[in-house]
Design a protein around this motif. Structure first.
Motif, PDB file in Angstrom:
ATOM      1  N   PRO A  81       4.554-143.978 -48.810  1.00 22.34           N
ATOM      2  CA  PRO A  81       3.238-143.479 -48.387  1.00 22.34           C
ATOM      3  C   PRO A  81       3.166-143.049 -46.934  1.00 22.34           C
ATOM      4  O   PRO A  81       2.173-142.441 -46.530  1.00 22.34           O
ATOM      5  N   PHE A  82       4.208-143.343 -46.142  1.00 21.59           N
ATOM      6  CA  PHE A  82       4.200-142.913 -44.742  1.00 21.59           C
ATOM      7  C   PHE A  82       4.881-141.554 -44.552  1.00 21.59           C
ATOM      8  O   PHE A  82       4.881-141.012 -43.451  1.00 21.59           O
ATOM      9  N   GLY A  83       5.484-141.008 -45.607  1.00 22.08           N
ATOM     10  CA  GLY A  83       6.097-139.690 -45.519  1.00 22.08           C
ATOM     11  C   GLY A  83       7.143-139.623 -44.425  1.00 22.08           C
ATOM     12  O   GLY A  83       7.940-140.546 -44.232  1.00 22.08           O
ATOM     13  N   THR A  84       7.129-138.520 -43.674  1.00 21.91           N
ATOM     14  CA  THR A  84       8.081-138.328 -42.580  1.00 21.91           C
ATOM     15  C   THR A  84       7.434-138.561 -41.222  1.00 21.91           C
ATOM     16  O   THR A  84       7.961-138.126 -40.196  1.00 21.91           O
ATOM     17  N   ALA A  85       6.287-139.254 -41.212  1.00 26.39           N
ATOM     18  CA  ALA A  85       5.609-139.502 -39.933  1.00 26.39           C
ATOM     19  C   ALA A  85       6.468-140.341 -39.001  1.00 26.39           C
ATOM     20  O   ALA A  85       6.344-140.248 -37.779  1.00 26.39           O
ATOM     21  N   TYR A  86       7.327-141.183 -39.574  1.00 28.86           N
ATOM     22  CA  TYR A  86       8.214-142.009 -38.752  1.00 28.86           C
ATOM     23  C   TYR A  86       9.658-141.812 -39.191  1.00 28.86           C
ATOM     24  O   TYR A  86       9.970-141.824 -40.387  1.00 28.86           O
ATOM     25  N   GLY A  87      10.536-141.629 -38.200  1.00 27.62           N
ATOM     26  CA  GLY A  87      11.966-141.726 -38.447  1.00 27.62           C
ATOM     27  C   GLY A  87      12.682-140.462 -38.876  1.00 27.62           C
ATOM     28  O   GLY A  87      13.895-140.498 -39.067  1.00 27.62           O
ATOM     29  N   LYS A 116      -7.930-133.973 -49.225  1.00 25.76           N
ATOM     30  CA  LYS A 116      -6.710-134.484 -48.606  1.00 25.76           C
ATOM     31  C   LYS A 116      -5.869-135.233 -49.632  1.00 25.76           C
ATOM     32  O   LYS A 116      -6.344-136.168 -50.285  1.00 25.76           O
ATOM     33  N   HIS A 117      -4.610-134.834 -49.761  1.00 26.58           N
ATOM     34  CA  HIS A 117      -3.730-135.433 -50.760  1.00 26.58           C
ATOM     35  C   HIS A 117      -3.143-136.769 -50.314  1.00 26.58           C
ATOM     36  O   HIS A 117      -2.765-137.589 -51.149  1.00 26.58           O
ATOM     37  N   HIS A 118      -3.020-136.967 -49.001  1.00 22.73           N
ATOM     38  CA  HIS A 118      -2.334-138.154 -48.484  1.00 22.73           C
ATOM     39  C   HIS A 118      -3.186-138.831 -47.405  1.00 22.73           C
ATOM     40  O   HIS A 118      -2.918-138.673 -46.208  1.00 22.73           O
ATOM     41  N   TYR A 171      -2.430-135.258 -42.195  1.00 23.72           N
ATOM     42  CA  TYR A 171      -1.305-136.096 -42.609  1.00 23.72           C
ATOM     43  C   TYR A 171      -0.544-135.507 -43.797  1.00 23.72           C
ATOM     44  O   TYR A 171       0.629-135.836 -44.012  1.00 23.72           O
ATOM     45  N   ASP A 172      -1.174-134.612 -44.559  1.00 22.86           N
ATOM     46  CA  ASP A 172      -0.473-133.952 -45.659  1.00 22.86           C
ATOM     47  C   ASP A 172       0.782-133.240 -45.172  1.00 22.86           C
ATOM     48  O   ASP A 172       1.759-133.112 -45.916  1.00 22.86           O
ATOM     49  N   ALA A 173       0.755-132.746 -43.925  1.00 20.68           N
ATOM     50  CA  ALA A 173       1.888-131.992 -43.398  1.00 20.68           C
ATOM     51  C   ALA A 173       3.099-132.869 -43.120  1.00 20.68           C
ATOM     52  O   ALA A 173       4.170-132.354 -42.796  1.00 20.68           O
ATOM     53  N   ASP A 174       2.955-134.193 -43.232  1.00 20.39           N
ATOM     54  CA  ASP A 174       4.096-135.094 -43.078  1.00 20.39           C
ATOM     55  C   ASP A 174       4.861-135.283 -44.380  1.00 20.39           C
ATOM     56  O   ASP A 174       5.761-136.135 -44.451  1.00 20.39           O
ATOM     57  N   PHE A 175       4.533-134.502 -45.388  1.00 15.04           N
ATOM     58  CA  PHE A 175       5.211-134.574 -46.685  1.00 15.04           C
ATOM     59  C   PHE A 175       5.776-133.189 -47.005  1.00 15.04           C
ATOM     60  O   PHE A 175       5.059-132.319 -47.508  1.00 15.04           O
ATOM     61  N   ARG A 217      -0.002-134.557 -29.790  1.00 11.96           N
ATOM     62  CA  ARG A 217       1.006-133.543 -29.468  1.00 11.96           C
ATOM     63  C   ARG A 217       2.227-133.658 -30.382  1.00 11.96           C
ATOM     64  O   ARG A 217       2.699-132.662 -30.926  1.00 11.96           O
ATOM     65  N   ILE A 218       2.745-134.878 -30.565  1.00 18.74           N
ATOM     66  CA  ILE A 218       3.941-135.019 -31.393  1.00 18.74           C
ATOM     67  C   ILE A 218       3.617-134.760 -32.857  1.00 18.74           C
ATOM     68  O   ILE A 218       4.441-134.221 -33.594  1.00 18.74           O
ATOM     69  N   HIS A 219       2.397-135.095 -33.295  1.00 19.17           N
ATOM     70  CA  HIS A 219       2.046-134.854 -34.685  1.00 19.17           C
ATOM     71  C   HIS A 219       2.002-133.352 -34.981  1.00 19.17           C
ATOM     72  O   HIS A 219       2.382-132.905 -36.065  1.00 19.17           O
ATOM     73  N   THR A 220       1.545-132.587 -34.019  1.00 22.92           N
ATOM     74  CA  THR A 220       1.549-131.133 -34.191  1.00 22.92           C
ATOM     75  C   THR A 220       2.976-130.599 -34.192  1.00 22.92           C
ATOM     76  O   THR A 220       3.306-129.685 -34.965  1.00 22.92           O
ATOM     77  N   LYS A 221       3.843-131.163 -33.350  1.00 20.78           N
ATOM     78  CA  LYS A 221       5.248-130.759 -33.361  1.00 20.78           C
ATOM     79  C   LYS A 221       5.905-131.085 -34.701  1.00 20.78           C
ATOM     80  O   LYS A 221       6.737-130.326 -35.196  1.00 20.78           O
ATOM     81  N   MET A 222       5.538-132.229 -35.279  1.00 16.68           N
ATOM     82  CA  MET A 222       6.058-132.560 -36.604  1.00 16.68           C
ATOM     83  C   MET A 222       5.694-131.479 -37.612  1.00 16.68           C
ATOM     84  O   MET A 222       6.513-131.056 -38.429  1.00 16.68           O
ATOM     85  N   ALA A 223       4.438-131.038 -37.557  1.00 15.75           N
ATOM     86  CA  ALA A 223       3.974-130.027 -38.507  1.00 15.75           C
ATOM     87  C   ALA A 223       4.699-128.698 -38.319  1.00 15.75           C
ATOM     88  O   ALA A 223       4.866-127.931 -39.279  1.00 15.75           O
ATOM     89  N   SER A 224       5.167-128.424 -37.098  1.00 16.34           N
ATOM     90  CA  SER A 224       5.834-127.140 -36.845  1.00 16.34           C
ATOM     91  C   SER A 224       7.087-126.968 -37.681  1.00 16.34           C
ATOM     92  O   SER A 224       7.492-125.838 -37.987  1.00 16.34           O
ATOM     93  N   LEU A 225       7.735-128.084 -38.072  1.00 12.24           N
ATOM     94  CA  LEU A 225       8.941-127.979 -38.899  1.00 12.24           C
ATOM     95  C   LEU A 225       8.643-127.329 -40.240  1.00 12.24           C
ATOM     96  O   LEU A 225       9.486-126.629 -40.809  1.00 12.24           O
TER      97      LEU A 225
END
Length: 510
Positions: A132-138, A342-344, A375-379, A402-410
């Motif tokens: 349930p945490f997706g790719t938000a960590y690690g 929101k799915h997640h 948070y959907d963008a972490d999946f 800031r880092i959460h937006t960078k995560m979504a950029s992938l």
């Protein structure tokens, strides 16, 4: 000093270096890109040079420490669920080291070189897809978010491919360390160089197809309107249970303070040339009974200005879960083109009921529009859609934004679309299909004018979008194959040992 004591000190040094580097490679705001490559080298070295189970237990503790450091630096509330998640993720992180130490060591050099990176990739994929945490960590690819040449690889093999490269460097470095043979290190260096050079060539020679741009605007609720609503309610507008106890007229009046400002800013953005306007997550806060009137006003505005208006709202419900996190796209004709929930929802922090169904895609004169929420963008699997422009309403806090937006950029690189993330109390940014930043706005001050960016109207299809996580599944199959071969080899050796013992015993009796 004895050889044993020197060896013990060296092992503690490898463990300490692994820990020191690992906490700066967790997908946080203090990440160091080289740390992600270094900590695997030292932790593999540590586990290989001592007894397996004590070594693996200490690597598990390193993984848990990294998870806690991630939560602290991003100001994530340390709830029981977050603690449980950290323990689970730390346990998963030790699996590749266990495969390398307990299984691959029984096989040939080639298997030992590939086992760790394959297991590292497989675990990252399975955890990023099914937890349930997706790719938000690690997710190791996040630590490399500024290395666009390297990251072009994820448009082919997906975000987990970066873990494979990092793992391959770790085993090649350890092979060189243990045996001195340079060939594996040279081979891995050649592959890594080919990936980077190929990525650089894609950036230089394969830009997006010739495409006009469309002006997109992002809107946030203003601090002043939120403060006024808070005073009127006598409670936080985000406290869904508290709001459910307040009389309808008061809630309606407080909602109008916020939505009135959002509509005014939308009109301003449209007059500045925006053809697509969208709001940050939960920007409007509307009682379920008031939705028809709210949508009617939004439809009038969309028709009047000739825009696509993506409303993002928290719909107050009278009973648990007391709220619904959704977006609604209204076209220039005033018609509803999608309604998306929101799915997640964030585990432990959000009680919304998860939405179901596919991520919406709508054809428009400005390309194929799509939308997820924060948070959907972490999946990554959720985000694999055939769109030209992905809208991501976000709602963060300063340490996370800031880092959460960078995560979504992938996700933009993986799927070949432009991605625009409008973030409340964080960082709003727009990216093209190769991950270049087109524009950004710091939204932590709270009072921001409409943010406007020109975005390409046409994306570029990618292999990853079309074939999905085949590379990750192959790594999972390779890991299972290595484990199976290691187990068979162990059983065979045990049988041989038993046969030799019986032969010796029989000879003694004779």
């Amino acid at each position: 000093m004895t050889i044993s004591s020197r060896s013990s000190r060296h092992r503690l040094l490898w463990l300490g270096l692994g820990l020191a580097l690992q906490v700066f490679a967790v997908g946080g705001r203090w990440d160091l890109p080289l740390a992600a490559w270094g900590f695997q080298v030292f932790l593999v070295r540590f586990v290989r040079t001592g007894r397996p189970w004590p070594g693996l237990a200490l690597v598990w503790l390193v993984g848990v420490a990294g998870g806690l450091f991630w939560a602290v630096q991003l100001a994530v509330p340390i709830t029981p669920l977050v603690l449980a998640g950290v323990v689970v993720l730390g346990s998963a992180a030790v699996v590749p080291f266990a495969v390398d130490r307990l299984v691959a060591a029984r096989l040939g050099p080639f298997s030992r070189l590939l086992a760790f990176p394959a297991a590292l990739t497989a675990v990252a994929f399975l955890m990023g897809t099914y937890n349930p945490f997706g790719t938000a960590y690690g997710l190791l690819a996040v630590t490399q978010h500024d290395d666009l040449a390297l990251l072009q690889a994820i448009s082919v093999a997906g975000p987990y491919a970066i873990a494979f490269l990092i793992g391959a460097v770790a085993t090649a470095a350890n092979h060189l360390w243990e045996r001195g043979g340079p060939r594996p290190a040279v081979a891995v260096a050649a592959v890594l160089a080919a990936v980077v050079v190929g990525g650089q060539a894609r950036l230089a020679f394969a830009p997006a197809p010739s495409s006009p741009t469309v002006r997109v605007a992002g809107i946030n609720p203003a601090t002043a309107s939120l403060d006024a609503a808070r005073r009127l309610l006598g409670a936080e507008p985000t406290d869904l249970r508290a709001v459910s106890r307040i009389d309808a007229a008061t809630v309606r009046a407080a909602s109008a303070l916020v939505s009135g400002q959002l509509f005014a800013d939308t009109r301003e953005a449209a007059r500045a040339g925006a053809k697509i306007v969208f709001w940050s997550e939960n920007a409007a806060k509307i009682r379920a009974e008031d939705e028809p009137a709210f949508f009617a006003e939004a439809a009038r505005l969309a028709r009047e200005q000739g825009i696509y208006l993506n409303l993002a709202m928290n719909v107050y419900l009278p009973a648990a879960p007391y709220g619904r996190d959704q977006t609604v796209l209204i076209g220039p004709g005033g018609n509803v083109l999608w309604t998306y929930q929101k799915h997640h929802p964030i585990p432990g922090l959000e009680s919304y009921r998860a939405g179901t169904g596919p991520v919406p895609v709508v054809d428009t004169p400005y390309g194929r529009l799509s939308n997820v929420i924060c948070y959907d963008a972490d999946f990554p699997a959720t985000m694999r859609v055939a769109a030209d422009i992905m809208l991501v309403p976000g709602g963060d806090w300063p340490e996370m934004g800031r880092i959460h937006t960078k995560m979504a950029s992938l996700r933009a690189i993986e799927n070949g679309y432009a991605l625009v993330r409008q973030d409340f109390n964080g960082s709003s940014q727009a990216f093209d299909h190769q991950g270049h930043v087109l524009s950004q706005q710091d939204t932590t001050p709270g009072d921001n004018r409409p943010w406007i960016v020109d975005v390409p109207m046409r994306g570029a299809a990618t292999p990853y979008r079309m074939v999905g996580d085949i590379f990750a599944w192959l790594c999972a199959a390779l890991t299972l194959g290595v484990v199976g071969a290691g187990v068979r080899r162990s059983v065979e050796r045990r049988r041989q040992g038993v046969r030799r013992s019986r032969t010796v015993a029989g000879a003694g009796v004779g």
